[in-house]
Design an enzyme around this catalytic site. Structure first.
Site, PDB file in Angstrom:
ATOM      1  N   TYR A 190       4.117   2.458  14.124  1.00  0.00           N
ATOM      2  CA  TYR A 190       3.992   3.374  12.984  1.00  0.00           C
ATOM      3  C   TYR A 190       3.819   4.810  13.489  1.00  0.00           C
ATOM      4  O   TYR A 190       2.905   5.074  14.290  1.00  0.00           O
ATOM      5  CB  TYR A 190       2.770   3.049  12.123  1.00  0.00           C
ATOM      6  CG  TYR A 190       2.662   1.633  11.626  1.00  0.00           C
ATOM      7  CD1 TYR A 190       3.343   1.228  10.483  1.00  0.00           C
ATOM      8  CD2 TYR A 190       1.858   0.703  12.277  1.00  0.00           C
ATOM      9  CE1 TYR A 190       3.227  -0.072  10.009  1.00  0.00           C
ATOM     10  CE2 TYR A 190       1.736  -0.593  11.813  1.00  0.00           C
ATOM     11  CZ  TYR A 190       2.423  -0.979  10.681  1.00  0.00           C
ATOM     12  OH  TYR A 190       2.319  -2.259  10.211  1.00  0.00           O
ATOM     13  N   HIS A 197       0.837  -1.187   0.000  1.00  0.00           N
ATOM     14  CA  HIS A 197       0.000   0.000   0.000  1.00  0.00           C
ATOM     15  C   HIS A 197       0.882   1.251   0.000  1.00  0.00           C
ATOM     16  O   HIS A 197       1.854   1.330   0.760  1.00  0.00           O
ATOM     17  CB  HIS A 197      -0.888   0.045   1.246  1.00  0.00           C
ATOM     18  CG  HIS A 197      -1.800  -1.129   1.383  1.00  0.00           C
ATOM     19  ND1 HIS A 197      -2.365  -1.513   2.581  1.00  0.00           N
ATOM     20  CD2 HIS A 197      -2.264  -2.022   0.458  1.00  0.00           C
ATOM     21  CE1 HIS A 197      -3.129  -2.574   2.403  1.00  0.00           C
ATOM     22  NE2 HIS A 197      -3.076  -2.908   1.123  1.00  0.00           N
TER      23      HIS A 197
END
Length: 465
Positions: A129, A66
């Protein structure tokens, strides 16, 4: 404590960070993100706004490729994973692949538009993240098939044996991927003499007129959709120096030059774009021989005070270039074009000789802007004018007459007081010396044009009315 190190990859902007780990019998510790150290090593100061943590219990869990619409700093809290990145951005590196094995000692900065995928190599792998935009279910992703033969990623665990979501199995191959367009650059004040040159100079820049975004209306700035915008260049300003001394003009000057700029700086903080803004020699009173970027602001006029207020607001934006300039000359009406027109019409002007400075050509100002953005020069304030000996307005007028084939002695030098005597309206105080020091911009590798060289070229290329 030792410092992290940064490795570049074949994908522009994709950076691998080797993180020192310090441990003893109790366990281990690492600085997962240390802004000062990491930006000092070349990582972008990307301004993360969200921290997410993901856990995969099995080895072989493989996430789809992605490319998200934000920058991302990925690290391993526990375990081990294989990472694969594919450049899905427009340009010559589209389709370029980088792979890397990740553990607690490794992190990766992933710029927006670069596809990223991770495959767990051991059980109970935990990812961290940091992203610089809030996750949204409406966010648009560009995706690539994990098994694409063109990029041929060497998965350690064959995809046939991996745990993959049904959705990730159906992503398109590289031949059917629409490349991610580069982030947008917006130019405010596109109709002005500087705005027009900026649009021609900055790749892919989109100009906005006042009707599209009125800087004097902070509510309009706050409501504007800055999605996908990486750079905003503000060439809009209220510049009627004398009119700013009136009641109505004072309001207009502060609305555009201070209040609107404050709203724009706030938007830069919220949306994380780089803000480029143009300042003026009028933020100083002109009593010094020359000025450097960090001299205290001391405006003598309403216009100068409104610009100084805007300058202070801009410095709040983490990513900003505040470009201070003077005596701007571009296509359209300005001092040089006016003098050339008077010379050709046989008019002998009176021009002040007690205000000293240097010209700045819009082409040079746009080139300096492009240089700062393209080279990633340190954010901050930069003086940008032409080089050469400072001159008075009267000396410049004489030079214009000379270069256009007219007698320079037709220009009558007068003092500012003599020139403004008998004025029917308010007259703003002008800086007597508008000489800006150019050392800082020159140290970035940019060489401003000599003002007499620039003046000659401008007059040769000028479109006569």
């Amino acid at each position: 404590m030792s410092d992290p190190t940064v490795r570049r990859t074949t994908i522009p902007g994709l950076l691998v960070v080797d993180l020192p780990i310090h441990g003893d019998a109790r366990g281990w510790f690492k600085e997962n993100w240390q802004r000062a150290k990491m930006t000092g090593l070349g990582l972008p100061d990307f301004g993360p706004v969200q921290h997410s943590v993901a856990h995969n219990g099995r080895a072989g869990v493989t996430r789809g490729i992605h490319a998200e619409p934000w920058d991302k700093f990925v690290s391993i809290v526990h375990g081990k994973a294989f990472g694969a990145w594919v450049d899905l951005r427009e340009g010559p590196t589209f389709g370029t692949v980088h792979t890397e094995e990740l553990d607690e000692r490794t992190a990766v900065f992933v710029p927006r538009g670069v596809g990223n995928s991770y495959q767990t190599l051991v059980e109970d792998t935990v990812y961290s993240y940091l992203v610089n935009d809030h996750w949204s279910p409406d966010a648009a992703y560009t995706m690539l098939n994990l098994a694409d033969d063109t990029v041929a990623i060497p998965w350690p665990i064959p995809l046939a044996d991996a745990e993959i979501s049904e959705k990730d199995k159906t992503h398109p191959t590289l031949a059917h991927v629409t490349p991610v367009a580069p982030p947008r650059t917006l130019v405010l004040g596109a109709g002005g003499q500087l705005g027009q040159v900026l649009i021609d100079t900055l790749p892919g820049a989109v100009g906005l007129s006042r009707d599209e975004l009125d800087l004097a209306d902070p509510a309009a700035v706050e409501a504007f959709d800055f999605t996908g915008v990486d750079v905003v260049v503000n060439a809009a300003a209220y510049t009627a120096v004398d009119a700013a001394e009136t009641e109505e003009g004072r309001r207009s000057a502060w609305a555009a030059n201070a209040n609107g700029v404050t709203a724009l700086a706030r938007a830069a903080v919220v949306h994380g774009f780089t803000l480029v803004h143009y300042s003026s020699d009028y933020v100083f009173d002109g009593t010094q021989d020359s000025y450097v970027e960090d001299d205290p602001l001391c405006a003598a006029s309403v216009y100068g005070a409104s610009k100084a207020a805007g300058d202070l607001a801009v410095t709040v934006a983490p990513r900003h270039y505040l470009i201070r300039t003077s005596w701007v000359v571009g296509q359209g009406k300005n001092f040089v074009s006016t003098m050339a027109d008077l010379a050709e019409r046989g008019v002998d002007p009176r021009v002040v000789d007690d205000q000293v400075g240097r010209l700045t050509f819009t082409t040079d100002l746009a080139a300096a802007t492009s240089h700062l953005l393209a080279t990633g020069a340190p954010y901050g304030t930069y003086d940008v004018t032409s080089t050469g000996d400072p001159t008075s307005w009267a000396d410049l007028a004489r030079k214009v007459f000379e270069l256009t084939g007219h007698d320079p002695d037709r220009v009558a030098p007068v003092t500012t007081q003599e020139y403004t005597a008998g004025a029917t309206g308010p007259v703003a105080p002008r800086p007597a010396r508008s000489v800006l020091d150019l050392t800082k911009i020159q140290e970035t590798g940019f060489a401003p044009v000599d003002q007499m060289t620039g003046l000659t070229a401008y007059l040769e290329g000028r479109t006569k009315p």
